[in-house]
Every structure is written in structure tokens, then in C-alpha cells.
Motif scaffolding. Structure first.
Motif, PDB file in Angstrom:
ATOM      1  N   ARG A 191      40.776  39.564  42.344  1.00  0.00           N
ATOM      2  CA  ARG A 191      39.347  39.754  42.108  1.00  0.00           C
ATOM      3  C   ARG A 191      38.524  38.853  43.018  1.00  0.00           C
ATOM      4  N   ALA A 192      39.025  37.637  43.248  1.00  0.00           N
ATOM      5  CA  ALA A 192      38.291  36.737  44.143  1.00  0.00           C
ATOM      6  C   ALA A 192      38.210  37.342  45.546  1.00  0.00           C
ATOM      7  N   GLN A 244      35.728  40.177  45.624  1.00  0.00           N
ATOM      8  CA  GLN A 244      34.319  39.817  45.519  1.00  0.00           C
ATOM      9  C   GLN A 244      33.819  39.072  46.742  1.00  0.00           C
ATOM     10  N   ASN A 245      34.665  38.270  47.372  1.00  0.00           N
ATOM     11  CA  ASN A 245      34.218  37.490  48.523  1.00  0.00           C
ATOM     12  C   ASN A 245      35.430  36.978  49.290  1.00  0.00           C
ATOM     13  N   LEU A 278      39.209  28.825  49.718  1.00  0.00           N
ATOM     14  CA  LEU A 278      39.760  28.096  48.576  1.00  0.00           C
ATOM     15  C   LEU A 278      41.282  28.045  48.634  1.00  0.00           C
ATOM     16  N   GLY A 279      41.851  28.500  49.748  1.00  0.00           N
ATOM     17  CA  GLY A 279      43.294  28.372  49.910  1.00  0.00           C
ATOM     18  C   GLY A 279      44.087  29.608  49.541  1.00  0.00           C
ATOM     19  N   ILE A 280      43.397  30.726  49.333  1.00  0.00           N
ATOM     20  CA  ILE A 280      44.118  31.956  48.984  1.00  0.00           C
ATOM     21  C   ILE A 280      44.545  32.675  50.262  1.00  0.00           C
ATOM     22  N   ASN A 281      45.816  32.979  50.344  1.00  0.00           N
ATOM     23  CA  ASN A 281      46.345  33.709  51.496  1.00  0.00           C
ATOM     24  C   ASN A 281      45.979  35.185  51.322  1.00  0.00           C
ATOM     25  N   MET A 338      35.229  33.442  51.068  1.00  0.00           N
ATOM     26  CA  MET A 338      35.254  32.305  50.148  1.00  0.00           C
ATOM     27  C   MET A 338      36.635  32.169  49.519  1.00  0.00           C
ATOM     28  N   ALA A 339      37.266  33.289  49.200  1.00  0.00           N
ATOM     29  CA  ALA A 339      38.612  33.227  48.627  1.00  0.00           C
ATOM     30  C   ALA A 339      39.560  32.512  49.584  1.00  0.00           C
ATOM     31  N   ALA A 340      39.468  32.863  50.870  1.00  0.00           N
ATOM     32  CA  ALA A 340      40.326  32.210  51.856  1.00  0.00           C
ATOM     33  C   ALA A 340      39.987  30.727  51.953  1.00  0.00           C
ATOM     34  N   ASN A 344      46.926  34.629  36.984  1.00  0.00           N
ATOM     35  CA  ASN A 344      46.537  33.965  38.236  1.00  0.00           C
ATOM     36  C   ASN A 344      46.415  34.960  39.366  1.00  0.00           C
ATOM     37  N   ARG A 376      43.337  37.030  39.152  1.00  0.00           N
ATOM     38  CA  ARG A 376      42.155  36.242  39.500  1.00  0.00           C
ATOM     39  C   ARG A 376      42.014  36.172  41.019  1.00  0.00           C
ATOM     40  N   LYS A 377      43.157  36.025  41.687  1.00  0.00           N
ATOM     41  CA  LYS A 377      43.105  35.969  43.154  1.00  0.00           C
ATOM     42  C   LYS A 377      42.651  37.311  43.730  1.00  0.00           C
TER      43      LYS A 377
END
Ligand SMILES: Nc1ncnc2c1ncn2[C@@H]1O[C@H](COP(=O)(O)OP(=O)(O)O)[C@@H](O)[C@H]1O
Ligand SMILES: [Mg+2]
Lengths: 232, 302
Positions: B179-180, B183-184, B191-194, B187-189, B173, B176-177
Motif C-alpha cells: 500500500r505504501a 500511494q507514494n 523509507l527503505g522499501i525495495n 517515499m516508500a523507497a 507487513n 503495508r509495504k
């Protein structure tokens, strides 16, 4: 009926140039609200300001009666806002499955991708191991919507879901939105394609040069007047 | 021929250490666009961590334990470098996001401070780290070609680290975060990624990898406060040659620089060999400015 989103006197900037001057907009629970307007008037900027991706020095964004204006982007997503940006913004190097799994990050990656997602978008199930970047525009759009739906957002933001997409997939997407409406989803959708939203949306707003210049119920909309306001 | 094979073997073994350090650098650069000039100092910190663990074992533990100190030194190097990396990120780096030039100067300053700190604590002269006995000796391929155990061990250690990194980056997990975000970020933020927290952890992880590289270097010679500066150029070369932000590129870059260095040094001499490698890398980058492996990422194109 509860007001899910209540935007008041919102301003937004890119650097020093003002893009949104004074935006007031409400979305009621279970409604589909459409934001219309010509290219470059600030529609995408408005969705970005709801997500906290642009500078918004003044105004208020109440989401379920809680102020979001100074919260970071990830907090807003976790509060329950799902966002499908205009460029879809699929992670190109990741598989379809990984893109979908990232939709679970609002719950720290816990939970599962419900089978309902694949019922809405059967095409995705066949493509789970493909790289996001290798999908067609329409497939990327479906993936982006699916990714936002994975966590069952309380408000879904869609930015021009029909842009640059072949007619058959536009119909699919229209059906999906109607299905979501039936399930009680609350959606704010930005569009330029008037016919698409006529049998989907409950309310409309028209934006021009950073201001809201018209609003009302879609059922009592003067189509010719609105067309002239959004025609290029 | 045997001498050449041995040289190549040694070259790959050394460059596998760079690979480890370079992976840390590549991940942090790919993620945050920070050019971390202090990365070499985390190699140095890892080396001194190994030195301290060695001293602890020889002073406080029975002599029979000494042979195993290295197994404690590896995680200790990772942790010390990682924790200091985390502190650096919190105090300095996070104020420099998106400002490549400022970050270059600021981290250069940090590297000088860290070197001075090492000088104050451990003294200016180099210190020796005694390798465990079981690493002395060599694997006899045939008379004339003996592969030193130390070098074999370093390669195994790097391979083990690579496997862990691969699983972390591509099968977890957390990876994956990362890499997200690479890459962007926006967009990662969304989707709720700190993303800020990912940055801090990743910076710490990259520093920790440099620490392990430093730990491995203690097997090859004495260490001093400027250890990092000796290796940072090669490390940067590996990253740039491989293609910034690409893990496979970093690995390939490490191999190429390692074998290239030794081959050219073998054919000419040490100085000329280095110059030739450097020239070849620059020529290659004229032809492919983005390196061997480019990742097609909007966030990197911006
Ligand atoms: N990243 C950016 N930096 C600076 N200006 C931008 C940026 N993105 C959009 N703009 C400007 O902001 C205005 C509104 O753009 P946008 O919100 O994308 O319009 P719409 O979505 O209604 O077509 C346009 O004039 C555009 O040029
Ligand atoms: Mg737009």
C-alpha cells in the motif's frame, strides 16, 4: 570528528535540464548544517539527489566514507539516511501508526517504535488510529519527522520543516531539533526562514541557481549579507 | 421469480470469479500502472494446472483419493500461475514501468505466446475437468429453487480468498509495504522499501489470484487455450467500474457487473444483455471517470 556526508562536484538533472551544477558540501558528525536559498534554486533537488530520487550523472556522495551515487534509494535509507521531504509525503490512506511503522522498514520492519518518539511528539500518540491524510499540515510535519526518527538515522534530512506551518508548531519543531542535537543527531536542514535556524544550526551553506555561493559558521555569519542573498 | 433468483445466484457466483481475477489485475495496475493484457492467460494457466492435477490423481493415485483432487488443484493453480507471473515480471514487465501503452502491446504479445504454448502442450480442442462427486447436486432451498453445490463452493472459495487478501493487504507487513508503494513510490523507497522486489512479488501474487480464478472456472465447463480471452473483458470492466487501485471498488464492481449482467440477460437476451451492461458502464464512467471508489492518491493522480 567524522565526516558523515561528503558531497563532491555533484550534478543533478530533471530530464535534460540541469538543476545542480557543481555542489560541494560536508556534514560533520553531530553537527546541524543548514542549506539556505531562494525558491527554485535547487535545494529540494539536492536532498532528492542524496536520496537517489533524481538523476545524478556525475559527482560523488560519500556517506560514512561509502559511495552512494549509484545505489538505489532504498539502499541509501537502509544505510542510515532519514528523509523528511518538503511536502511531508505522509501516506494519506494509512493511519498514523502505520505511517510510523513504515519507519521501521529500514530494518525489514523489525523492532519497535520507541516511547521517546511520543515524548518528542505527544500529539501523535493521541492520533494513532487517524488517517494520515486527515491530519493538519503541522501534524503531518511532526509525523513525517517522527517517521524518519523511528529507525534512529545517522543523518537526518529535513526539507523546509517550517513551511506553511502555524507559529506554535514551528516552535515545537524547533525544540525537537534542539533536543535531537543534544542527543548527538547529525542533521542537514533546508530552510528559507533565517531566524528559525539562527539558534539551531552550526554551519550554513547558501545555494543559488544550482551552485553553492556562500558558506561558513552560523556564529560568524553576516546576517544582512545572507538575507540579501536569500531574499526574494 | 425462482428462475430469476437462481439466475442472480449463478450470476453472482460467476462474477465472484471475476472479482478474484479482477483483484489481481487491480493490484498490479494500482501498483505499477501496467495494463496487463496477459492477465486472462493466467486464468487459463490456473485452469490447466487444475486439469493436470486431476490427471495426476486419476492416473497415479488410488481412486478413493480422486474426490479430493480439487483441494490440491487450488494451491497448484495459484503456484503455477504465480511462478509464471513472477518470470514474466522479471523478463518483460519490469522493463515497461511507467509506459502504459508499450506495456499494453507487449503483454498482448505475451498473451498470444501463452495461448500458443497451451495449444502446443494440451492441443487446440477444449478439455474437460471432471468435478469431484461431492460437488454434483444442489442445495434445496425449496422445491423450485435449488442452488448448485458447485456454485456455492465457488462463492465460499472466493470469500475465503478475499479474507486472505484482506489480511495480507491490511494486516500484514507485506501489505503495508504494497500500500505504501501504491500511494507514494518515491517515499516508500526513501523509507527503505525495495520497491522493485515488492513489484515482482505483487505481480506474482496477482497472477496467482488469476490462477485460482481459472481453477474455479474448471467447475463450470470445459477449458481451452483461449479461456482467458473470454473473461478478460469482464475482468477489465470490473476493475474500471470499481475504481482502479481500490479493493473495495473491485468487490463492488464485481457484484454490480454480475447482477447487472444476469438481470439484463434475464429481461432481454444474452447478447443484448451484455451490450446493455457495457453501455451502462460506459455511461457511468462518463459521470464518474474514476469509478465507484476512488483512492485519493498522489501517485495515481500523476
Ligand atoms: N519534478 C520536476 N521536474 C522538472 N523540474 C523540476 C521538478 N522539480 C523541480 N524542478 C525544477 O528544478 C528547480 C529546482 O527546484 P527545487 O529543487 O524544488 O528548488 P527549491 O527546493 O530550492 O525551491 C526549479 O527550477 C524547478 O522548477
Ligand atoms: Mg524546495
Amino acid at each position: 570528528m567524522e565526516t558523515v556526508l561528503n558531497v563532491d562536484k555533484l550534478q543533478a538533472y530533471y530530464g535534460e535540464s540541469i538543476i545542480l551544477k557543481d555542489i560541494n558540501l560536508k556534514v560533520q558528525e553531530g553537527h546541524i548544517v543548514c542549506l539556505l536559498g531562494r525558491n527554485g534554486v535547487g535545494k529540494s533537488t539536492f536532498l532528492k539527489s542524496i536520496m537517489g530520487l533524481v538523476r545524478t550523472p556525475s559527482g560523488s556522495i560519500l556517506f560514512q566514507n561509502k559511495e552512494l551515487i549509484n545505489k538505489p534509494t532504498y539502499f541509501r535509507a537502509r544505510a542510515g539516511i532519514g528523509y523528511v521531504p518538503q511536502g511531508r509525503d505522509i501516506f494519506p490512506q494509512m493511519t498514523v501508526e502505520e505511517n510510523l511503522q513504515l519507519g521501521l522498514e529500514v530494518n525489514n520492519g523489525n523492532g519497535n517504535i520507541s516511547p521517546e518518539i511520543y515524548e518528542l511528539f505527544p500529539i501523535l500518540k493521541e492520533m494513532l488510529t487517524r488517517k494520515g491524510g486527515n491530519l493538519s499540515g503541522g501534524q503531518q510535519q511532526q509525523l513525517a519527522i517522527a517517521r524518519a526518527l523511528v529507525a534512529h538515522p545517522k543523518l537526518l534530512l529535513l526539507d523546509e520543516p517550517t513551511e506553511g506551518i502555524q507559529p506554535s508548531i514551528i516552535q515545537d519543531i524547533g525544540r525537537v531539533i534542539l533536543q535531537l542535537k543534544k542527543e548527538g543527531y547529525t542533521i542537514l536542514i533546508v530552510e528559507q526562514y533565517l531566524e528559525f535556524i539562527l539558534n539551531i544550526a552550526d554551519e550554513y551553506y547558501v545555494m543559488d541557481k544550482g551552485n553553492i555561493v556562500a558558506q561558513g559558521l552560523v556564529s560568524s555569519m553576516d546576517q544582512e549579507d545572507i538575507k540579501s542573498k536569500i531574499a526574494i | 421469480m425462482d428462475t430469476y433468483l437462481l439466475q442472480i445466484f449463478n450470476g453472482i457466483s460467476v462474477s465472484s470469479i471475476f472479482m478474484l481475477a479482477a483483484l489481481g489485475l487491480a493490484i498490479t495496475f494500482g501498483l505499477m500502472k501496467i495494463i496487463n493484457m496477459a492477465h486472462g492467460e493466467f486464468i487459463m494457466i490456473g485452469a490447466y494446472a487444475a486439469y493436470m492435477v486431476q490427471n495426476f490423481f486419476s492416473q497415479y493415485l488410488p481412486a478413493s483419493f480422486f474426490n479430493f483432487y480439487f483441494f490440491a488443484a487450488i494451491p497448484a493453480s495459484f503456484l503455477l500461475a504465480g511462478v509464471l507471473g513472477w518470470i514474466l515480471e522479471r523478463l518483460v514487465i519490469r522493463h515497461l514501468y511507467g509506459r502504459s501503452l508499450d506495456s499494453l502491446l507487449a503483454t498482448w504479445g505475451v498473451s498470444l505466446i501463452l495461448q500458443q504454448l497451451a495449444r502446443s502442450i494440451f492441443g487446440a480442442p477444449n478439455v474437460d475437468v471432471k468435478s469431484p462427486d461431492w460437488l454434483n447436486g444442489a442445495f434445496l432451498v425449496h422445491p423450485g429453487l435449488q442452488l448448485p453445490y458447485k456454485r456455492l463452493f465457488i462463492m465460499l472459495m472466493v470469500i475465503a480468498c478475499m479474507v486472505v487478501i484482506y489480511y495480507l493487504m491490511y494486516r500484514s507487513n507485506y501489505g503495508r509495504k504494497i500500500r505504501a508503494v501504491m500511494q507514494n513510490r518515491a517515499m516508500a523507497a526513501s523509507l527503505g522499501i525495495n520497491t522493485r522486489r515488492i513489484d515482482a512479488y505483487t505481480f506474482a501474487f496477482g497472477s496467482g489470484l488469476a490462477g485460482i480464478a481459472g481453477c474455479a472456472l474448471t467447475l463450470l465447463g470445459s477449458i481451452g487455450p483461449t479461456l482467458g480471452t473470454n473473461y478478460i473483458v469482464d475482468t477489465f470492466m470490473v476493475v474500471v467500474l470499481g475504481g482502479v487501485g481500490s479493493l473495495w471498488g473491485t468487490i463492488a464492481g464485481g457484484f454490480l457487473i454480475g447482477t447487472g449482467n444476469t438481470t439484463l440477460e434475464f429481461l432481454t437476451d444474452a447478447t443484448l444483455g451484455k451490450v446493455l451492461v457495457f453501455t451502462l458502464v460506459i455511461l457511468f464512467l462518463q459521470w464518474r471517470p474514476k469509478g465507484l471508489f476512488t483512492i485519493h492518491s498522489r501517485s495515481l493522480d500523476e
